[in-house]
Scaffold this motif. Structure first.
Motif, PDB file in Angstrom:
ATOM      1  N   ARG A 150       0.840  -1.190   0.000  1.00  0.00           N
ATOM      2  CA  ARG A 150       0.000   0.000   0.000  1.00  0.00           C
ATOM      3  C   ARG A 150       0.881   1.248   0.000  1.00  0.00           C
ATOM      4  NH1 ARG A 150      -3.441   3.531   2.783  1.00  0.00           N
ATOM      5  NH2 ARG A 150      -2.573   3.304   4.854  1.00  0.00           N
ATOM      6  N   ASN A 151       0.451   2.234  -0.737  1.00  0.00           N
ATOM      7  CA  ASN A 151       1.150   3.523  -0.804  1.00  0.00           C
ATOM      8  C   ASN A 151       2.495   3.474  -1.520  1.00  0.00           C
ATOM      9  OD1 ASN A 151      -0.814   5.082   0.331  1.00  0.00           O
ATOM     10  ND2 ASN A 151      -0.103   4.717   2.409  1.00  0.00           N
ATOM     11  N   THR A 194       4.999   3.917  -4.561  1.00  0.00           N
ATOM     12  CA  THR A 194       4.964   4.864  -5.675  1.00  0.00           C
ATOM     13  C   THR A 194       5.093   4.078  -6.970  1.00  0.00           C
ATOM     14  OG1 THR A 194       5.978   6.570  -4.325  1.00  0.00           O
ATOM     15  CG2 THR A 194       6.104   6.845  -6.710  1.00  0.00           C
ATOM     16  N   GLN A 237      -1.699   3.950  -9.213  1.00  0.00           N
ATOM     17  CA  GLN A 237      -1.382   4.730  -8.021  1.00  0.00           C
ATOM     18  C   GLN A 237      -2.631   4.908  -7.147  1.00  0.00           C
ATOM     19  OE1 GLN A 237       2.073   6.342  -7.442  1.00  0.00           O
ATOM     20  NE2 GLN A 237       0.977   5.590  -5.667  1.00  0.00           N
ATOM     21  N   ARG A 261      -3.366   3.249  -3.239  1.00  0.00           N
ATOM     22  CA  ARG A 261      -3.521   4.198  -2.126  1.00  0.00           C
ATOM     23  C   ARG A 261      -4.822   3.985  -1.382  1.00  0.00           C
ATOM     24  NH1 ARG A 261      -0.802   9.432  -4.888  1.00  0.00           N
ATOM     25  NH2 ARG A 261       1.339   8.858  -4.387  1.00  0.00           N
TER      26      ARG A 261
END
Ligand SMILES: [Zn+2]
Length: 866
Positions: free
Chosen positions: A364-365, A367, A442, A446
């Motif tokens: 998760r998160n 880039t 992305q 997120r």
């Protein structure tokens, strides 16, 4: 429990591996052993034992009732039938035709047998355990008592079921503890977190495990296959990019539930380890299961990416993972009857393609660096009509398989979408690559409940195509080789994406080596809004280079940041098999200026970075360099460009604000004559929607390296301390660079063996051509380890007085002089370290020939060749 034969077809006798007798051979008696003619075996099947899959067997034995007094003493062997649901016996399925367990137990009769007395076999726990451990075991157990090379006429007769239900053989089984294996696995795996030496720790774990499991594990360790498994695990540690301990730790965390079933179901992820597992399957069946368990749960690490861009690759796994929905709301998981997913406007409806990927291992998160779908065309378009599509993500943290009630139109979508307007013809079975899906992926990772390993899905909707304008790709039901793929490059630091903001930011330069250049700069490419890059054949047989220039912005990267990865993305404008050899360089400028329309600052006029990267769109097949296929309007990425970007970002005048621009050029470096690829220019399609992108991953913290030489690394990279000069030993005026390069590639080398090439007449008298990159180990001077510590320079020609007896031309000598001076200046190399090949200690060669060597010797003395 005592299990009995329940029906007459569940026992009987097989003679000589050929004939099945359901009631025994005669008088309801089955013979086991050697009957004077050959071997006789008995098959037994115990239907519906009620024993569960993976149950723990404490002990087991067979009981048989003697039918004839006997002083014979046959030697027998008991095996299990290795089938999860063994059928009853008949001629077609008699014991010799069926797969057997690895486990086998000898039963050598050592006493006389008396009629109507029961006799018991030795313990056959290992056989029953192996049967019970089969996936899908249905409770039916089949066994065979075989003759095991008894002497002639040594046999026993036992009663068959046909004699009476209470006369036939029995199987006596005691079940062990019902403790679940997975629990104890968790228990004994804990110590493994502490270190890496897996085999040792496995042994330790075995010793420390409580009784039932410990027993079986100890037993397995004692088996001959185990040493192989330890090796396999060690090997796995070496080849896996991430420490295996971490993966194990993850296993333990996730271990609570089913082990064996789910594992066998999904052995896919890390291919290197999967191979190891197959190997162990061959050597020991019982152990295979648990090893598979380790592997399957070993989801790649999702925490730290160690400062590099990582890549995940997923393929459609199941038929419910892709399909097509039409505007009437009909969902078809096979696409249509021909396994084709249609996208766009067709038959008076619009059609949406859907693609779901399981096990997307991105934390998760993270880039996203870039991402794309790869789809395989199912149809050759008749013309190059335009189809307007739009790609969206399904905004769920773990998308479920598609179905008629769970179809794309019912799902939430991502806010970010990517337009995919296809103006090119597609050809059946080509692979197309979508534009960059970074924004969609992305957004998906997120989501607050996204977890590594979840499923991710994309849909491709019509976006206003004209009637009957559509594109078709294969559905996964078409076959394994047709399944859609998802590639995601990701990173845990920051990523900058920059674009060609205006039409003056890209273009084509032709024939930079011609003087004077005519019509040298084309801001929109040479024609059709596309940039020719490679060799267009205009001056054949001379080189006719066409180069592409790009100016990107913004580059919001602070000065001295560490560049972790950089890639140029370009869109191919046609379907093309051309073999091009390109070199990418940066403009050595603090803030690269856009290209002037009059060509006054075209790429060849500008200062370039010292760093450069080779991009050869060819592969060696059978010793021949063949062009790599590019598909019309697919997006392709360059090799790693971080060294070029780093050099620019490190410039004293670099600022790194929103106005910062960075320039790159793709130069043709003696591509094969007439071989060019075509890159879509910014001017195509208005707002640069198909134009090149530059993607840079970077981090603030700078890595420092020591200058101490690492001996291990010393053998893996080139640390040039010398310059070695060669000749090609081929005719000076009829040898082309590409010929020698192809020859070297045909040896299995990655590239031409030299770093630099000073050409003969055919490539242009005395032209300097770049060979392999300078930091690659050379392939030119074996002795004295010089391939690891020198730049190899080859001058085209045969300068040996007793062979070609040619002499270097004035132009060749001038280029060589300049080259030696430049390398020495860049690398601070003393002139005494410029050697002819023959002068290297241990070299057995006359290279570079006695018509060239004196120039080299003169250079060492005076710094000048002449
Ligand atoms: Zn040589």
């Amino acid at each position: 429990m005592i299990l009995e034969i329940l029906i007459n077809t569940d026992d009987g006798e097989e003679d000589y591996d050929t004939t099945w007798y359901p009631n025994g051979y005669a008088s309801n008696q089955s013979t086991i052993g050697h009957d004077g003619t050959g071997s006789c075996d008995v098959g037994l099947r115990f239907d519906n034992s009620g024993i569960a899959e993976d149950a723990s067997i404490l002990n087991a034995k067979i009981r048989v009732k003697c039918a004839v007094n006997s002083t014979k003493r046959p030697t027998l062997k008991i095996r299990g039938i290795l089938q999860a649901a063994p059928a009853t016996w008949d001629q077609a399925t008699r014991p010799s035709t069926r797969p057997k367990t690895i486990a086998a137990v000898d039963w050598d009769i050592g006493t006389d047998w008396a009629i109507n007395t029961w006799y018991e076999s030795p313990d056959i726990t290992s056989i029953i355990q192996e049967i019970v451990n089969q996936t899908g075991f249905n409770g039916d157990i089949a066994l065979v008592i075989e003759d095991d090379a008894s002497p002639s006429n040594q046999y026993e007769n036992i009663w068959d079921y046909n004699q009476g239900a209470t006369e036939s053989p029995e199987l006596v089984v005691t079940l062990g503890s019902t403790t679940k294996i997975q629990k104890s696995l968790t228990y004994y795996l804990e110590p493994q977190i502490q270190g890496v030496n897996l085999p040792k720790q496995l042994k330790y774990a075995v010793d420390a495990t409580p009784s039932p499991i410990q027993k079986s594990l100890t037993y397995r360790i004692d088996l001959p296959g185990v040493s192989l498994i330890q090796k396999a695990l060690k090997y796995g540690v070496l080849t896996t990019p991430t420490p295996i301990t971490k993966q194990l730790k993850y296993c333990i965390d996730k271990a609570p539930i089913k082990i064996t079933k789910s594992l066998r179901y999904e052995i896919v992820p890390p291919p290197a380890i999967e191979k190891q597992l197959k190997y162990t399957i061959l050597t020991q069946h019982l152990i295979e299961k648990e090893l598979r368990y380790f592997i399957q749960e070993a989801i790649p690490p999702t925490e730290k990416s160690k400062n590099q861009v990582l890549k995940t690759y997923n393929v459609i796994e199941q038929n419910s993972d892709d399909g097509r929905e039409d505007s009437d709301g009909n969902w078809n998981k096979d696409g249509n009857a021909s396994h084709i997913i249609t996208m766009g406007n067709y038959g008076g409806k619009t059609h949406t393609g859907a693609f779901r990927f399981r096990h997307v291992n991105i934390p998760r998160n993270a880039t996203i660096f870039f991402a794309r779908l790869r789809l395989r065309c199912a149809y050759t378009d008749s013309t190059a009509f335009t189809t307007k599509l739009r790609i969206k993500g399904i905004k769920e943290a773990d998308v479920q398989p598609f179905s008629a009630t769970n179809k794309p139109s019912t799902k939430p979508k991502t806010v970010d979408t990517v337009a995919w307007e296809i103006y090119k013809q597609w050809n059946v079975n080509e692979w197309v690559q979508t534009p960059n899906l970074l924004l969609i992926v992305q957004e998906l990772v997120r989501q607050s409940d996204w977890k590594a390993g979840n499923a991710m899905a994309f849909i491709i909707e019509d976006d206003g195509s004209a009637a009957e304008n559509c594109k078709s790709v294969w559905d996964s039901s078409s076959g394994a080789e047709d399944k859609a793929e998802l590639e995601i490059y990701w990173f845990d630091k920051e990523v900058n994406v920059s674009f060609l903001q205006l039409n003056d930011r890209d273009g084509e330069e032709d024939y930079r080596d011609k003087t004077p250049p005519t019509n040298a700069w084309y801001p929109d490419g040479w024609g059709n809004n596309r940039i020719t890059c490679g060799d267009d054949g205009t001056y054949s047989p001379d080189a006719s280079p066409n180069d592409a220039g790009f100016i990107f912005s913004p580059i919001l990267i602070p000065k001295k940041a560490q560049i972790v990865s950089a890639r140029l993305l370009v869109t191919s404008d046609n379907q093309n098999n051309a073999m091009t050899n390109w070199i990418i360089r940066g403009f050595a400028e603090d803030n690269a200026a856009p290209f002037a329309s009059d060509g006054s600052n075209r790429p060849s006029t500008r200062m370039k970075t010292q760093a450069w990267v080779q991009w050869t769109l060819g592969v060696a097949e059978g010793g021949i360099l063949t062009g790599i296929h590019w598909t019309a309007q697919s997006v392709y990425e360059s090799p790693e460009l971080k060294e070029i970007v780093q050099e620019i970002v490190d410039r004293a005048g670099w600022i790194g604000d929103a106005s910062q621009k960075l320039g790159l050029v793709i130069e043709s470096e003696h591509s094969a004559i007439g071989n060019a690829k075509y890159i879509v220019d910014y001017s195509k399609g208005g707002a640069g929607q198909w134009a090149a992108q530059l993607i840079i991953a970077w981090q603030q913290k700078r890595r420092t390296t020591t200058i101490t030489k690492d001996l291990a690394a010393y053998d893996k990279a080139n640390y040039p301390e010398f310059i070695i000069v060669h000749h090609s030993a081929t005719p000076r005026d009829s040898t082309k660079f590409i010929t020698i390069k192809n020859a070297h590639i045909s040896y299995g080398w990655g590239d031409i063996g030299y770093h630099k090439w000073v050409s003969g007449l055919l490539d242009g008298d005395g032209i300097l051509i770049q060979g392999r990159p300078e930091n690659w180990i050379g392939a030119h001077t074996n002795s004295n380890k010089q391939n690891y510590r020198s730049i190899g320079v080859c001058v085209c020609g045969d300068f040996h007085s007793t062979a070609g007896n040619e002499i270097p031309t004035a132009a060749q000598l001038a280029t060589l002089q300049q080259l030696l001076d430049t390398i020495r200046k860049q690398r601070n190399t003393p002139k005494e370290r410029v050697l002819g090949h023959t002068e290297v200690p241990g070299a057995a060669t006359n290279c570079p020939g006695d018509n060239l060597l004196p120039y080299i010797q003169n250079y060492r003395l005076t710094g000048s060749l002449t």
